[in-house]
Design an enzyme around this catalytic site. Structure first.
Site, PDB file in Angstrom:
ATOM      1  N   GLY A  26       0.886  -1.115   0.004  1.00  0.00           N
ATOM      2  CA  GLY A  26       0.111   0.125  -0.019  1.00  0.00           C
ATOM      3  C   GLY A  26       0.796   1.457   0.000  1.00  0.00           C
ATOM      4  N   GLN A  28       2.784   2.653   2.348  1.00  0.00           N
ATOM      5  CA  GLN A  28       4.217   2.640   2.836  1.00  0.00           C
ATOM      6  C   GLN A  28       4.828   1.388   2.094  1.00  0.00           C
ATOM      7  OE1 GLN A  28       6.175   4.329   4.672  1.00  0.00           O
ATOM      8  NE2 GLN A  28       4.731   6.018   5.137  1.00  0.00           N
ATOM      9  N   ASP A  83      -3.615  -1.513  10.615  1.00  0.00           N
ATOM     10  CA  ASP A  83      -3.512  -1.809  11.913  1.00  0.00           C
ATOM     11  C   ASP A  83      -4.691  -3.122  12.352  1.00  0.00           C
ATOM     12  OD1 ASP A  83      -1.391  -0.296  12.927  1.00  0.00           O
ATOM     13  OD2 ASP A  83      -2.628   1.521  13.365  1.00  0.00           O
ATOM     14  N   HIS A 108       4.451   1.218  12.909  1.00  0.00           N
ATOM     15  CA  HIS A 108       3.519   1.940  13.903  1.00  0.00           C
ATOM     16  C   HIS A 108       3.414   0.529  14.834  1.00  0.00           C
ATOM     17  CE1 HIS A 108       0.532   3.878  15.700  1.00  0.00           C
ATOM     18  NE2 HIS A 108      -0.481   3.327  15.410  1.00  0.00           N
ATOM     19  N   GLU A 227     -13.295  31.080   4.450  1.00  0.00           N
ATOM     20  CA  GLU A 227     -12.660  31.542   5.386  1.00  0.00           C
ATOM     21  C   GLU A 227     -12.165  30.517   6.466  1.00  0.00           C
ATOM     22  OE1 GLU A 227     -11.555  34.645   5.855  1.00  0.00           O
ATOM     23  OE2 GLU A 227     -12.484  34.964   3.937  1.00  0.00           O
TER      24      GLU A 227
END
Length: 330
Positions: A26, A28, A83, A108, A227
């Site tokens: 994927g 990474q 994960d 991770h 804004e």
């Protein structure tokens, strides 16, 4: 102060003769696999057969295989699937292949830190975590530079785990920029905190709340969008490049005065107390338990919240206005 390692501190020969398996091609995965290959490492790619990532791996010159096969052949197994899928993939395909002396790697620390993956004691367990998305990791590497990495050792069976992890970091370009030593606990807890309080949760809710305030007061939603949402990129880019002080030097004095005198009325002590509560939930494992159970229950809350938020007025207004800005398209 953190310990930082650079190219001179890492030796790619630590990976010489080792096969590195990238589990998951994927965001990474594609970047780390290609960077390692370009650094002279032998790389195996594991993906679901005939899926889009499988096809992309072939396009990039790899011969993808199954997770079981890659884990069996590899000396260094880098798990880069999301994960929520890692424990299942680990139990079914990786754990049976973990012979003594292998290296188990992550980008991770969630599943190791919260006990969803419990490696055997006779393997090294390390983490190399680029602090940027995969496309940036790849692009910057091609340019001869690198994205900063975090490096951590959870288990050092070989006595050389940190040196091997630093070699991996060098292989993906991390030591070109600097690789910062951390722990699985620190990386996991700070990463979750940043996502929930600032990067995703805090920012998204601040945008929606300010947009709602202007619209409820009678202002046009299109103007409120510009804004409270559109112009945020300008400020974030300035902070990214020059820090908060540098950003303030680039904006008007009026904006800077409003920033310094009103910002603390929005982020109050009560807000900081809530931040501390969220950090406690992360540290205690309460958030991890909630997220793990949510996935086991087929994500009822996650899916409901996703549907609810996608119907907010700002989404339709934003889509319409972005159609007027071809330069903003990916």
């Amino acid at each position: 102060m953190a310990k930082i390692y650079y190219d001179r501190d890492a030796d790619l020969d630590r990976l010489k003769g080792k096969k590195v398996a990238i589990i998951g091609y994927g965001s990474q995965g594609h970047a780390q696999a290609q960077n390692l290959r370009d650094s002279g490492c032998e790389v195996l790619v594991a993906e679901l057969k005939d899926g889009p990532a499988w096809a992309r791996a072939i396009e990039d010159g790899f011969k993808p295989t199954s997770c079981d096969q890659a884990a069996e052949e590899a000396d260094y197994i880098q798990i880069l699937v999301p994960d929520q899928y890692q424990p299942e993939v680990y139990i079914s395909s990786i754990a049976p292949c973990l012979k003594e002396g292998k290296i188990l790697g992550f980008s991770h620390g969630f599943n190791v830190h919260f006990g969803q993956i419990v490696p055997p004691p006779d393997v090294d367990v390390v983490m190399v975590a680029p602090k940027g998305p995969g496309h940036l990791v790849r692009t910057v590497y091609i340019e001869g530079k690198g994205v900063p990495n975090l490096v951590a050792v959870y288990q050092d069976h070989s006595g050389q785990a940190k040196e091997i992890a630093l070699a991996y970091s060098k292989g993906i370009g991390g030591t070109r920029a600097g690789t910062i030593e951390t722990t699985f606990a620190e990386e996991t807890e700070t990463d979750l905190f940043g996502e929930q309080v600032v990067l995703c949760g805090g920012t998204a809710e601040l945008i929606r709340a300010s947009f709602d305030t202007l619209v409820e007061a009678g202002y046009q939603p299109e103007v409120a969008y510009f804004e409270c949402c559109h112009e945020l990129k300008l400020i974030v880019d300035l902070i990214y490049e020059q820090g908060i002080t540098g950003m303030r030097q680039q904006i008007s004095d009026t904006a800077e005065y409003g920033d310094m005198t009103r910002g603390r009325r929005i982020i109050t002590e009560k807000t900081r107390e809530e931040m501390r509560k969220i950090l406690t939930e992360i540290q205690s494992g309460a958030f991890a338990r909630e997220w793990i159970l949510e996935n086991k229950a087929n994500r009822p809350v996650f899916n409901a919240l996703r549907r609810w938020d996608s119907r907010h007025l700002i989404e339709g207004i934003g889509k319409s206005l972005r159609g007027m800005m071809p330069w903003a398209k990916k």
